[in-house]
Design a protein around this motif. Structure first.
Motif, PDB file in Angstrom:
ATOM      1  N   UNK A 208       0.826  -1.212   0.000  1.00  0.00           N
ATOM      2  CA  UNK A 208       0.000   0.000   0.000  1.00  0.00           C
ATOM      3  C   UNK A 208       0.857   1.258   0.000  1.00  0.00           C
ATOM      4  N   UNK A 209       1.976   1.202   0.690  1.00  0.00           N
ATOM      5  CA  UNK A 209       2.857   2.374   0.797  1.00  0.00           C
ATOM      6  C   UNK A 209       3.523   2.701  -0.534  1.00  0.00           C
ATOM      7  N   UNK A 210       3.838   1.682  -1.307  1.00  0.00           N
ATOM      8  CA  UNK A 210       4.642   1.869  -2.514  1.00  0.00           C
ATOM      9  C   UNK A 210       3.848   1.866  -3.817  1.00  0.00           C
ATOM     10  N   UNK A 211       2.515   1.691  -3.722  1.00  0.00           N
ATOM     11  CA  UNK A 211       1.709   1.584  -4.934  1.00  0.00           C
ATOM     12  C   UNK A 211       0.403   2.340  -4.772  1.00  0.00           C
ATOM     13  N   UNK A 212      -0.286   2.509  -5.887  1.00  0.00           N
ATOM     14  CA  UNK A 212      -1.581   3.174  -5.872  1.00  0.00           C
ATOM     15  C   UNK A 212      -2.586   2.394  -6.712  1.00  0.00           C
ATOM     16  N   UNK A 213      -3.866   2.603  -6.388  1.00  0.00           N
ATOM     17  CA  UNK A 213      -4.948   2.081  -7.210  1.00  0.00           C
ATOM     18  C   UNK A 213      -4.889   0.600  -7.488  1.00  0.00           C
ATOM     19  N   UNK A 214      -5.127   0.237  -8.742  1.00  0.00           N
ATOM     20  CA  UNK A 214      -5.213  -1.175  -9.117  1.00  0.00           C
ATOM     21  C   UNK A 214      -3.901  -1.915  -8.923  1.00  0.00           C
ATOM     22  N   UNK A 215      -2.782  -1.169  -8.880  1.00  0.00           N
ATOM     23  CA  UNK A 215      -1.491  -1.822  -8.670  1.00  0.00           C
ATOM     24  C   UNK A 215      -1.420  -2.450  -7.284  1.00  0.00           C
ATOM     25  N   UNK A 216      -2.094  -1.850  -6.310  1.00  0.00           N
ATOM     26  CA  UNK A 216      -2.139  -2.441  -4.970  1.00  0.00           C
ATOM     27  C   UNK A 216      -2.783  -3.823  -5.036  1.00  0.00           C
ATOM     28  N   UNK A 217      -3.912  -3.905  -5.738  1.00  0.00           N
ATOM     29  CA  UNK A 217      -4.627  -5.175  -5.866  1.00  0.00           C
ATOM     30  C   UNK A 217      -3.755  -6.211  -6.569  1.00  0.00           C
TER      31      UNK A 217
END
Length: 241
Positions: A208-217
């Protein structure tokens, strides 16, 4: 505030079918993850009934002038449990014993209402920290709470995946409900134990800290697979801005 959501469910690497179901319904402000259990596709049936029941009841109740989010969430879990139990005990005895976890988020008028039964989870992330908002209804968590074992011994326990409360295994079920205000800059992640049972909370927080949006999933699912992919993996992620 603006809310964006992404979700995905994956069969994983060891299972032949996916018994998880997810729902993302921005119009209702409703987000659900359900992880089914039961042989002969019973888990798949149970989780589907639970998710459809949530969408149906929220959709009907939210239109009423005396709409109560908390009472409606109670109604969702009660009705879903009765429907699942009826299918397995009356309509199709081959599915006897099926049930499902279900964690759901209902966002309404600047507040978020969280319902939970089972060991699927809801996390709150606000950089740089993450908190688990739901409590697992599992044998291992009850042993930790009772002081029988410590959290450090968790990985050594046999039957660590046994849940003590589910939707539909019995006709009636008690749901945990909590409420909090929405805050800009926060994120919420709900998942089945195919994620949180495979990787540690600190690893989910790092994603969560290093990614955003759909990349987290996508990165959560990839991490669970890299750790073995023993179970179906479902993740729904919301950003609040």
């Amino acid at each position: 505030m603006k809310i964006k959501a992404w979700g995905e469910t994956d069969v994983g690497l060891k299972r032949s079918i996916n018994q998880d179901n997810i729902l993302i319904d921005p119009d209702l402000g409703l987000y659900v993850v359900a992880d089914g259990m039961g042989g002969h596709k019973g888990g798949e049936v149970a989780s589907e009934i639970a998710v459809k029941t949530a969408q149906q009841i929220i959709g009907n109740e939210v239109k009423k002038q005396d709409f109560s989010p908390i009472e409606t969430i109670k109604k969702v879990y009660s009705e879903a449990s009765q429907r699942i139990h009826h299918v397995s005990s009356v309509e199709n005895p081959e599915l006897e014993g099926m049930g499902t976890t279900m964690v759901m988020l209902l966002i309404l008028r600047g507040s978020i209402f969280i319902g939970n039964v089972g060991d699927s989870r809801c996390y709150l992330y606000r950089k740089p920290h993450m908190w688990q908002l739901t409590e697992d209804h599992s044998l291992i968590n009850e042993q930790i709470r009772a002081g029988v074992i410590s959290e450090e011994d968790e990985g050594l326990v046999i039957g660590r995946n046994v849940i003590t409360r589910s939707v539909g295994y019995e006709r009636h079920v008690k749901v945990d409900i909590c409420q909090r205000s929405l805050q800009s800059g926060e994120s919420l992640l709900i998942c089945s134990d195919g994620l949180c049972g495979q990787i540690e909370d600190k690893d989910i927080a790092t994603i969560c800290r290093n990614n955003k949006g759909k990349e987290v999933v996508k990165r959560c699912i990839a991490a669970a697979k890299s750790a073995g992919g023993d179970d179906n993996i479902s993740v729904v992620y919301l950003e609040i801005n």
